[in-house]
Design a protein around this motif. Structure first.
Motif, PDB file in Angstrom:
ATOM      1  N   LEU A   1     -34.633   7.737  85.270  1.00 54.39           N
ATOM      2  CA  LEU A   1     -33.633   8.563  84.605  1.00 54.39           C
ATOM      3  C   LEU A   1     -32.365   8.576  85.442  1.00 54.39           C
ATOM      4  N   GLU A   2     -31.239   8.201  84.804  1.00 50.10           N
ATOM      5  CA  GLU A   2     -29.939   8.248  85.451  1.00 50.10           C
ATOM      6  C   GLU A   2     -28.983   9.080  84.606  1.00 50.10           C
ATOM      7  N   ASP A   3     -27.981   9.662  85.274  1.00 51.86           N
ATOM      8  CA  ASP A   3     -26.991  10.402  84.508  1.00 51.86           C
ATOM      9  C   ASP A   3     -26.035   9.420  83.837  1.00 51.86           C
ATOM     10  N   ARG A   4     -25.035   9.919  83.148  1.00 57.96           N
ATOM     11  CA  ARG A   4     -24.164   9.049  82.364  1.00 57.96           C
ATOM     12  C   ARG A   4     -23.279   8.176  83.250  1.00 57.96           C
ATOM     13  N   ASP A   5     -23.223   8.474  84.544  1.00 59.95           N
ATOM     14  CA  ASP A   5     -22.482   7.637  85.476  1.00 59.95           C
ATOM     15  C   ASP A   5     -23.417   6.774  86.321  1.00 59.95           C
ATOM     16  N   PHE A   6     -24.643   6.601  85.823  1.00 62.12           N
ATOM     17  CA  PHE A   6     -25.618   5.714  86.439  1.00 62.12           C
ATOM     18  C   PHE A   6     -26.028   6.183  87.833  1.00 62.12           C
ATOM     19  N   ARG A   7     -26.060   7.476  88.048  1.00 68.57           N
ATOM     20  CA  ARG A   7     -26.569   8.035  89.289  1.00 68.57           C
ATOM     21  C   ARG A   7     -28.001   8.501  89.052  1.00 68.57           C
TER      22      ARG A   7
ATOM     23  N   GLY B   1     -30.562   5.490  69.383  1.00 66.41           N
ATOM     24  CA  GLY B   1     -31.940   5.045  69.453  1.00 66.41           C
ATOM     25  C   GLY B   1     -32.128   4.061  70.581  1.00 66.41           C
ATOM     26  N   PRO B   2     -33.332   3.534  70.757  1.00 64.77           N
ATOM     27  CA  PRO B   2     -33.613   2.593  71.848  1.00 64.77           C
ATOM     28  C   PRO B   2     -32.725   1.350  71.756  1.00 64.77           C
ATOM     29  N   VAL B   3     -32.315   0.836  72.913  1.00 62.64           N
ATOM     30  CA  VAL B   3     -31.478  -0.369  72.991  1.00 62.64           C
ATOM     31  C   VAL B   3     -32.150  -1.351  73.936  1.00 62.64           C
ATOM     32  N   ARG B   4     -32.385  -2.569  73.441  1.00 65.66           N
ATOM     33  CA  ARG B   4     -32.949  -3.619  74.303  1.00 65.66           C
ATOM     34  C   ARG B   4     -31.801  -4.423  74.908  1.00 65.66           C
ATOM     35  N   ILE B   5     -31.877  -4.648  76.213  1.00 64.96           N
ATOM     36  CA  ILE B   5     -30.815  -5.343  76.941  1.00 64.96           C
ATOM     37  C   ILE B   5     -31.423  -6.554  77.643  1.00 64.96           C
TER      38      ILE B   5
ATOM     39  N   PHE C   1     -31.942  -9.169  86.640  1.00 64.15           N
ATOM     40  CA  PHE C   1     -32.870 -10.298  86.580  1.00 64.15           C
ATOM     41  C   PHE C   1     -33.988 -10.098  85.565  1.00 64.15           C
ATOM     42  N   ARG C   2     -34.110  -8.904  85.022  1.00 60.42           N
ATOM     43  CA  ARG C   2     -35.117  -8.655  83.996  1.00 60.42           C
ATOM     44  C   ARG C   2     -34.504  -7.834  82.875  1.00 60.42           C
ATOM     45  N   GLY C   3     -34.901  -8.143  81.655  1.00 60.85           N
ATOM     46  CA  GLY C   3     -34.462  -7.327  80.535  1.00 60.85           C
ATOM     47  C   GLY C   3     -35.100  -5.957  80.608  1.00 60.85           C
ATOM     48  N   ARG C   4     -34.530  -5.022  79.882  1.00 60.14           N
ATOM     49  CA  ARG C   4     -35.085  -3.672  79.923  1.00 60.14           C
ATOM     50  C   ARG C   4     -34.803  -2.930  78.625  1.00 60.14           C
ATOM     51  N   LEU C   5     -35.434  -1.789  78.517  1.00 58.85           N
ATOM     52  CA  LEU C   5     -35.284  -0.922  77.363  1.00 58.85           C
ATOM     53  C   LEU C   5     -34.538   0.325  77.807  1.00 58.85           C
ATOM     54  N   CYS C   6     -33.501   0.685  77.071  1.00 60.44           N
ATOM     55  CA  CYS C   6     -32.702   1.876  77.380  1.00 60.44           C
ATOM     56  C   CYS C   6     -32.919   2.922  76.295  1.00 60.44           C
ATOM     57  N   LEU C   7     -33.260   4.135  76.708  1.00 60.37           N
ATOM     58  CA  LEU C   7     -33.380   5.260  75.792  1.00 60.37           C
ATOM     59  C   LEU C   7     -32.230   6.220  76.086  1.00 60.37           C
ATOM     60  N   PRO C   8     -31.211   6.283  75.243  1.00 59.80           N
ATOM     61  CA  PRO C   8     -30.091   7.205  75.487  1.00 59.80           C
ATOM     62  C   PRO C   8     -30.562   8.658  75.494  1.00 59.80           C
ATOM     63  N   VAL C   9     -30.045   9.430  76.416  1.00 57.44           N
ATOM     64  CA  VAL C   9     -30.353  10.860  76.519  1.00 57.44           C
ATOM     65  C   VAL C   9     -29.158  11.622  75.965  1.00 57.44           C
ATOM     66  N   ARG C  10     -29.340  12.259  74.818  1.00 65.71           N
ATOM     67  CA  ARG C  10     -28.212  12.884  74.128  1.00 65.71           C
ATOM     68  C   ARG C  10     -28.518  14.338  73.797  1.00 65.71           C
ATOM     69  N   HIS C  11     -27.438  15.080  73.595  1.00 64.56           N
ATOM     70  CA  HIS C  11     -27.542  16.454  73.102  1.00 64.56           C
ATOM     71  C   HIS C  11     -26.237  16.783  72.391  1.00 64.56           C
ATOM     72  N   GLY C  12     -26.344  17.275  71.167  1.00 61.74           N
ATOM     73  CA  GLY C  12     -25.166  17.653  70.419  1.00 61.74           C
ATOM     74  C   GLY C  12     -24.178  16.519  70.225  1.00 61.74           C
ATOM     75  N   GLY C  13     -24.679  15.276  70.107  1.00 60.34           N
ATOM     76  CA  GLY C  13     -23.810  14.136  69.901  1.00 60.34           C
ATOM     77  C   GLY C  13     -23.166  13.596  71.159  1.00 60.34           C
ATOM     78  N   VAL C  14     -23.509  14.139  72.324  1.00 61.34           N
ATOM     79  CA  VAL C  14     -22.925  13.706  73.598  1.00 61.34           C
ATOM     80  C   VAL C  14     -24.005  13.072  74.458  1.00 61.34           C
ATOM     81  N   VAL C  15     -23.702  11.906  75.052  1.00 57.16           N
ATOM     82  CA  VAL C  15     -24.666  11.261  75.920  1.00 57.16           C
ATOM     83  C   VAL C  15     -24.615  11.922  77.293  1.00 57.16           C
ATOM     84  N   HIS C  16     -25.773  12.287  77.820  1.00 59.12           N
ATOM     85  CA  HIS C  16     -25.878  12.925  79.134  1.00 59.12           C
ATOM     86  C   HIS C  16     -26.504  11.999  80.166  1.00 59.12           C
ATOM     87  N   GLY C  17     -27.129  10.916  79.713  1.00 59.18           N
ATOM     88  CA  GLY C  17     -27.769  10.014  80.658  1.00 59.18           C
ATOM     89  C   GLY C  17     -28.586   8.962  79.927  1.00 59.18           C
ATOM     90  N   TYR C  18     -29.415   8.252  80.712  1.00 58.58           N
ATOM     91  CA  TYR C  18     -30.203   7.156  80.148  1.00 58.58           C
ATOM     92  C   TYR C  18     -31.563   7.095  80.834  1.00 58.58           C
TER      93      TYR C  18
END
Length: 426
Positions: free
Chosen positions: A31-37, A83-87, A96-113
Motif C-alpha cells: 500500500l502506497e499513498d498517492r505520491d507513491f510513499r 477498478g483494477p488496472v493491469r500494468i 521488471f515484472r507486471g503488476r496489478l494496481c487497485l486504486p484506493v479511492r474515497h468520494g471520487g478522490v484517489v488516496h493511494g494504491y
C-alpha cells in the motif's frame, strides 16, 4: 494504545487490510499513498529469489518509488481508474515484472494504491472482494485526513493565541483532534524555508493544515494537499503540519511530532529532514547562503507547553541559520549561548561599542575577533585557524581594540564582544 511498534493503535489497521488483500489474491500486496510513499506491505514468503521485484524492494527499503517508475505507472491512468488496472513490465523504467494496481479511492478522490506482484489471472469475484477492501482503506484514509485537518488548525491556533482564553480553546480542540495521542510525548519542529523558496510557501493555500495518512510499523505519514504546502507529502511520525507566522519575512512550517520516548528526539529529526528536503529542492543552498534550516524543541508531555516548545524550535532554527555549524537541523538543547541570545528581539540594535566593527568595511576584523574569542583568546590556535601569521593577528587585534574601545585583556570586555558578535549573526 496497543502494542504496535510505538504507533497509535488507530493506525494499525492498514497492515491488516493489506494482509487481507494479499490473502484474497494470493500474492504479496503493498500500500502506497498517492505520491507513491510506502504505508504498509505484505510479507513476501516465496523461496524463489528471482521472484523478488526490484521496484517493490526499493519501495520497502526507501519508502518510496522512483520518478521513472511513477511515470510508467501513471501512464496507465491509475489516478483516474475506479477498478483494477493491469500494468505490463517495462525494464527501461526499472519495472521488471507486471503488476496489478487497485486504486484506493474515497468520494471520487484517489488516496493511494494497492500493488500486487502478481501476473496471474483472478476471477471477477476475487477482484471485486479486493476492491471492496481497497474502498475500506480509502474510507480510513479520508477519515484520518479530516481529523488531521482539525489538528493542523488547532495547532496553529494554539501557537498563535494572544490570550489565555484563546490558548485554552485551542488546546481543547487539539486534544480532541489528536485523541489518545494527545497524552503522548511530542516535540515541535520549526522549518524555515529558503530565502527564495519561502515565497512559494507563503503563497500556498489558505488554511495550510495537515492530514495524517496511513502508518505502518513505526513510521506515520502526513500528506498535504497540493494547494497547502507544495512539495511536502508525507512526514514520518507527524501528528500535524501547518504554516505558522515565524520570525522574518515569511511563514515557517510547524511540525508536531509524536515521540516514542520523551528522551529520544530521533523522530523529530527525521521529520525535520523530510520537510527540509521538500522545501529546499534537490540541491538546497547551505544555511549561510539562505538555505532551509530547522529547529527542534525539547519534548513535552502536555499540550499546554507547546507554545513554549514552539519558541524553542523557532529559536533553534534562527540559530541554525546564524551558525552553520549548528545546522541545518539544530536542537534547542544543543544551542549553547544561542539559547540566551535568541531571547533578544530579532531587530535589537547592536551594542554601541561593537557597532563599528559590524560594518561591511570591517568584516574581516569581526571574523578575526570571533575566531579569537571562540579559541579562548589563544593567539597560536587563532592564527592557525585563520591561516595567518601571529604578528598579523596581533595587528588585527589592536585594530579591533581601537574601533571598539574594548580592552581584549579584560574578561568582561571579551564577554561583551563575543556575545555581540554572536547576536549579530541572528
Amino acid at each position: 494504545m496497543g502494542d504496535n511498534g510505538g504507533v497509535p493503535a488507530d493506525y494499525g489497521d492498514f497492515q491488516e487490510l493489506v494482509d487481507e488483500v494479499s490473502a484474497l489474491l494470493g500474492a504479496p500486496a503493498t500500500l502506497e499513498d498517492r505520491d507513491f510513499r510506502l504505508i504498509a506491505f505484505g510479507v513476501h514468503d516465496s523461496e524463489d529469489d528471482s521472484a523478488v521485484d526490484p521496484v517493490r524492494t526499493r519501495s520497502i527499503l526507501t519508502r518510496r518509488s522512483t520518478a521513472e517508475v511513477r511515470a510508467w505507472f501513471e501512464r496507465f491512468g491509475i489516478a483516474r481508474a475506479t477498478g483494477p488496472v493491469r500494468i505490463p513490465a517495462e525494464p527501461e523504467a526499472g519495472v521488471f515484472r507486471g503488476r496489478l494496481c487497485l486504486p484506493v479511492r474515497h468520494g471520487g478522490v484517489v488516496h493511494g494504491y494497492v500493488w500486487l506482484l502478481d501476473e496471474a489471472e483472478h476471477s471477477p469475484a476475487q477482484l471485486s472482494a479486493a476492491m471492496a477492501v481497497a474502498a475500506r482503506i480509502g474510507d480510513r484514509l479520508a477519515e484520518l485526513a479530516e481529523a488531521g485537518a482539525g489538528a493542523g488548525q488547532a495547532l496553529r491556533a494554539l501557537l498563535t493565541a494572544l490570550s489565555r482564553a484563546a490558548r485554552d480553546t485551542a488546546e481543547d480542540d487539539l486534544r480532541a483532534a489528536l485523541g489518545p495521542d494527545a497524552d503522548l510525548p511530542h516535540a515541535l519542529v520549526c522549518v524555515w524555508p529558503p530565502s527564495r523558496g519561502g515565497k512559494r510557501l507563503a503563497a500556498a493555500g489558505a488554511n495550510g493544515t495537515a492530514v495524517p495518512d496511513g502508518v505502518n510499523g513505526s513510521a506515520g505519514h502526513v500528506p498535504l494537499a497540493a494547494d497547502e504546502l507544495p512539495g511536502i507529502r508525507a512526514v514520518p511520525g507527524a501528528a500535524a503540519i501547518v504554516r505558522v507566522p515565524g520570525w522574518g519575512r515569511w511563514e515557517a512550517v510547524a511540525v508536531l511530532v509524536r515521540l516514542r520516548s520523551p528522551h529520544v528526539l530521533a523522530p523529530a529529526r527525521s521529520a525535520a529532514t523530510r520537510v527540509l528536503a521538500a522545501v529546499g529542492g534537490p540541491e538546497p543552498a547551505p544555511p549561510e547562503l539562505g538555505g532551509p534550516v530547522a529547529g527542534l524543541s525539547d519534548s513535552r508531555t502536555s499540550l499546554a507547553d507547546l507554545p513554549a516548545a514552539w519558541r524553542e524550535a523557532t529559536s533553534a532554527a534562527r540559530a541554525a541559520r546564524a551558525q552553520p555549524l549548528l545546522g541545518p537541523v539544530a536542537k534547542w538543547s544543543g544551542l549553547g549561548p544561542y539559547r540566551l541570545l535568541t531571547a533578544l528581539p530579532a531587530d535589537a540594535p547592536p551594542d554601541p561599542a561593537v557597532a563599528p566593527l559590524l560594518t561591511p568595511d570591517h568584516r574581516e576584523l569581526a571574523h578575526t575577533a570571533e575566531v579569537f574569542l571562540d579559541h579562548a583568546g589563544q593567539a597560536g590556535r587563532t592564527a592557525t585557524a585563520l591561516a595567518i601569521h601571529r604578528q598579523t593577528l596581533y595587528y588585527r587585534l589592536s585594530r579591533i581594540e581601537q574601533l571598539t574601545g574594548l580592552d581584549l585583556a579584560d574578561g568582561e570586555s571579551r564577554l561583551l564582544l563575543h556575545m555581540a558578535l554572536k547576536a549579530a549573526r541572528l
